[in-house]
Scaffold this active site. Structure first.
Site, mmCIF file in Angstrom:
data_model
loop_
_atom_site.group_PDB
_atom_site.id
_atom_site.type_symbol
_atom_site.label_atom_id
_atom_site.label_comp_id
_atom_site.label_asym_id
_atom_site.label_seq_id
_atom_site.Cartn_x
_atom_site.Cartn_y
_atom_site.Cartn_z
ATOM 1 C CD GLN A 122 -3.192 -0.628 0.597
ATOM 2 O OE1 GLN A 122 -3.169 0.175 -0.311
ATOM 3 N NE2 GLN A 122 -4.298 -1.234 0.973
ATOM 4 C CB SER A 123 0.779 4.471 -1.740
ATOM 5 O OG SER A 123 0.776 3.985 -3.036
ATOM 6 C CB THR A 124 0.368 6.526 2.424
ATOM 7 O OG1 THR A 124 -1.034 6.286 2.295
ATOM 8 C CG2 THR A 124 0.843 7.354 1.259
ATOM 9 N N GLY B 213 3.085 0.659 3.108
ATOM 10 C CA GLY B 213 3.377 2.042 3.471
ATOM 11 C C GLY B 213 4.481 2.661 2.643
ATOM 12 C CD GLU B 214 8.789 2.258 2.288
ATOM 13 O OE1 GLU B 214 8.956 3.254 1.555
ATOM 14 O OE2 GLU B 214 9.302 2.127 3.407
#
Ligand SMILES: [Zn+2]
Length: 689
Positions: free
Chosen positions: A22-24, A63-64
């Protein structure tokens, strides 16, 4: 071609990797549905024929962002596994989970094609070796990157348009608030308003951010900060002003009353990381002067920038940790403060024509105008660390190191043998299961099915054992030392001290040598000692105690023995006599000079030693006026009595006399003279003549 036909036995022998991202962190927390969906793909792999044990989940990158592969260790691990040919299937919810960057995506496709790895997303199974699949995957990657671009363009475009009109809401700076019509105005709170004014005024006067902090600290003026978000929105708190805050304010052009947007640019560096760089004034995206009231004029802002740039040369980043420099401080860039843990810097000074180095921990002092944390003289510490380094590279020490190395190598080899045996065993079991399966009669369905399952299971165990083996070997990193290398290490024992002590070796080279051996040195002052902790490369530590060198005033201090001598002599001698006695005993002052009465007097004052006169007075001796009053004569007469030996007197300080009080009645030495004195002057003047 359907999904099942793409999956072959070869694929099934290898592992299936599920990549979850997931992006963030916000998405990780809020968008749980998507994360659950991603994990759900695992079931898909089992439907295609993979065992549960063969499915590996890589979810280190939660989160990246996928915009670059640099910070995604999980993605890097995925690529490594695919490259080694250990992966039969890569799963991700859609292409954007794997890469938002076309270069990364195409590289992954290329490697998957070379190693015959399949790719699975929620739409189906793709084989990058098939032209149609590859085209589709390529398109998916392009679309994913385009999607990111469009998203960003739309967001940034909207922001920029608003900024160009000067309507973009930006957090107000200290000293400003938004009024009802959303215009920036001076903060109505008088205390805040005048604090900001005072800051600019002080900088105008002193020309240094550090001096501004000092001024605020000296006069106990606190700096206001207003909360704009959260529970305390609108509240103001006051705290100590820090140098960083002053610099931020002085560098901010919005204090001139201008609306400014786009002063920085982010750019991806060759290392894949984002770098933020400040743009020159003419390159700012939006600059609207006089958009709101200003605390300073634009001219003053520009003058401040020039001044700050000039000040910056003496306190630049290069003074912190960096490459070896010319100065003679051996530990430059390696010293840590043993009291606060910050990095210490080097400060040079010149004393009697020699360069003197000090290690100082001044960062906190500079930031908040407080005292320096600690300052340690460089010379003694440098000597001790240099000595420790030379001692560390002796033949005996190197011998021990080589023996330990051999021991470790032997131990690792033993462990390696055991690990290899485990893999061998798994392989034998797999081969046995395969033979049993081959020998079974096809018409005996039930037996064949069981044997096939056993074969598959043993293959999975083998794959696992092999992966475990290679991972452990890589972590251990077994090294071999050739005889030649050992000889060269042995020669180092004699070469190193020779080069180290050679006066032709420059300070720079000595520092370079030191950096090959030492990670860092922690210094802490403890009374009369300096505690030095050296951390060598490889983790070993050495602790040394170095006596604290004397300060310059301690160096010229009178020796303690002389002071004791003066203390004893002062009970029976005046200052000039003490000076004579000391000189005759060949004592010298702290600066190497002989003693005089004034020098002795100065030392007595400094150390609170009573003079000979004070000693006598305490035991009842009287001064000239006192004795004259006591025996009822003129002071001049008392002086004559002393000369004649009628009264006992001693000279204590130059001309000053002290008298021992008479115990009995005074004998009459010169009655005639005495009588004459007793007669009032005017009456007998004629008789005398
Ligand atoms: Zn410190």
């Amino acid at each position: 071609m359907n999904a099942q036909t793409k999956v072959t036995a070869d694929h099934l022998r290898k592992q299936a990797i599920l990549y979850v991202r997931q992006s963030t962190l916000h998405q990780v927390k809020e968008n749980r549905e998507s994360t659950a969906l991603q994990y759900d793909l695992k079931r898909h792999a089992q439907e295609l024929g993979w065992n549960v044990e063969q499915t590996v989940v890589i979810d280190e990158d939660l989160g990246e962002s996928a915009a670059t592969a640099t910070d995604r260790s999980g993605f890097q691990r995925l690529v490594a596994e695919v490259t080694l040919g250990r992966v039969g299937l890569v799963m991700g919810l859609n292409a954007s989970r794997l890469a938002r960057n076309n270069a990364d995506w195409h590289r992954l496709l290329e490697i998957c094609a070379l190693t015959g790895t399949l790719i699975v997303d929620e739409d189906g199974v793709y084989d990058p070796n098939h032209f149609n699949d590859r085209l589709l995957l390529g398109l998916k990657g392009t679309m994913s990157e385009a999607e990111l671009y469009m998203l960003r363009a739309r967001l940034i475009g909207g922001l920029l348009n608003k900024a160009r009109r000067g309507e973009l809401w930006v957090r107000p700076l200290t000293g400003y608030v938004y009024d009802e019509s959303q215009r920036l105005v001076f903060d109505p709170d008088e205390q805040i308003h005048s604090a900001v004014r005072l800051l600019f005024e002080t900088f105008r006067r002193t020309g240094s951010a550090g001096q501004v902090v000092k001024y605020f600290s000296k006069h106990s003026i606190l700096w206001p900060s207003r909360f704009f978000e959260g529970k305390r929105a609108g509240k103001v708190v006051f705290g100590r002003l820090q140098r960083g805050m002053v610099l931020n304010i002085l560098h901010n052009p919005r204090y001139t009353g201008a609306f400014v947007y786009g002063r920085t640019r982010t750019r991806k560096g060759p290392d894949g990381r984002m770098h933020i760089c400040l743009l020159a004034h003419q390159d700012w995206k939006v600059f609207l002067p006089n958009a709101h009231p200003g605390y300073i004029s634009w001219q003053e802002y520009e003058t401040n920038q020039v001044k700050l740039r000039e000040n910056g040369h003496s306190d630049g980043k290069d003074r912190h940790k960096g490459p070896v420099r010319e100065g003679n401080a051996l530990l430059q860039g390696l010293v840590l403060c043993g009291r606060c843990g910050l990095r210490m810097t080097v400060r040079y000074s010149v004393r009697k024509g020699h360069q003197i180095s000090n290690y100082v921990c001044a960062r906190r002092g500079i930031e908040s105008a407080g005292p320096m944390c600690q300052c340690i003289a460089g010379l003694a510490v440098d000597g001790a660390v240099g000595q420790a380094t030379v001692e560390a590279v002796t033949p005996a020490a190197l011998d021990v190191a080589l023996q330990v190395f051999e021991e470790l190598r032997a131990r690792k080899a033993e462990v390696d043998r055991l690990r290899r045996a485990q893999v061998e065993r798994a392989r034998e079991e797999a081969e046995l299961a395969q033979r049993q399966y081959m020998l079974a009669r096809p018409e005996n369905r039930l037996v064949v099915d069981t044997l096939e399952r056993q074969w598959n299971e043993s293959m999975a165990r083998l794959a696992q054992a092999e992966a475990e083996y290679s991972r452990a070997t890589k972590a251990d990193g077994i090294l071999e030392l050739s005889t030649e290398v050992k000889e060269r290490i042995g020669a180092l024992a004699s070469d190193f001290p020779r080069v180290w002590k050679d006066p032709r070796t420059s300070a720079r080279d000595r520092k370079r040598m030191l950096r090959l051996l030492i990670d860092d040195v922690t210094l802490a002052r403890d009374g009369e000692l300096i505690r030095v902790h050296i951390r060598w490369k490889g983790g070993a530590t050495t602790s040394l105690d170095v006596p604290r060198p004397h300060n310059c005033f301690e160096l010229v201090r009178t020796p303690a023995a002389v002071i004791e001598e003066i203390r004893v002599l002062a009970t029976g001698q005046a200052d000039d006599q003490i000076a004579c006695t000391l000189n005759s005993r060949r004592y010298r002052s702290g600066t190497g000079k002989s003693f005089t009465a004034s020098r002795v007097r100065y030392i007595r004052f400094a150390y609170g030693i009573e003079s000979y006169g004070q000693h006598l007075q305490r035991s009842g001796w009287l001064t000239l006026p006192e004795i004259a009053r006591k025996i009822g004569v003129h002071p001049h007469t008392a002086r004559i009595y002393a000369k004649e030996g009628i009264l006992r007197a001693v000279r204590v300080n130059g001309k000053d006399l002290l008298f021992q009080p008479p115990t009995g009645p005074l004998p009459c030495a010169h009655p005639a003279k005495e009588n004459r004195r007793r007669v009032p002057h005017g009456l007998h003047s004629s008789d005398e003549e």
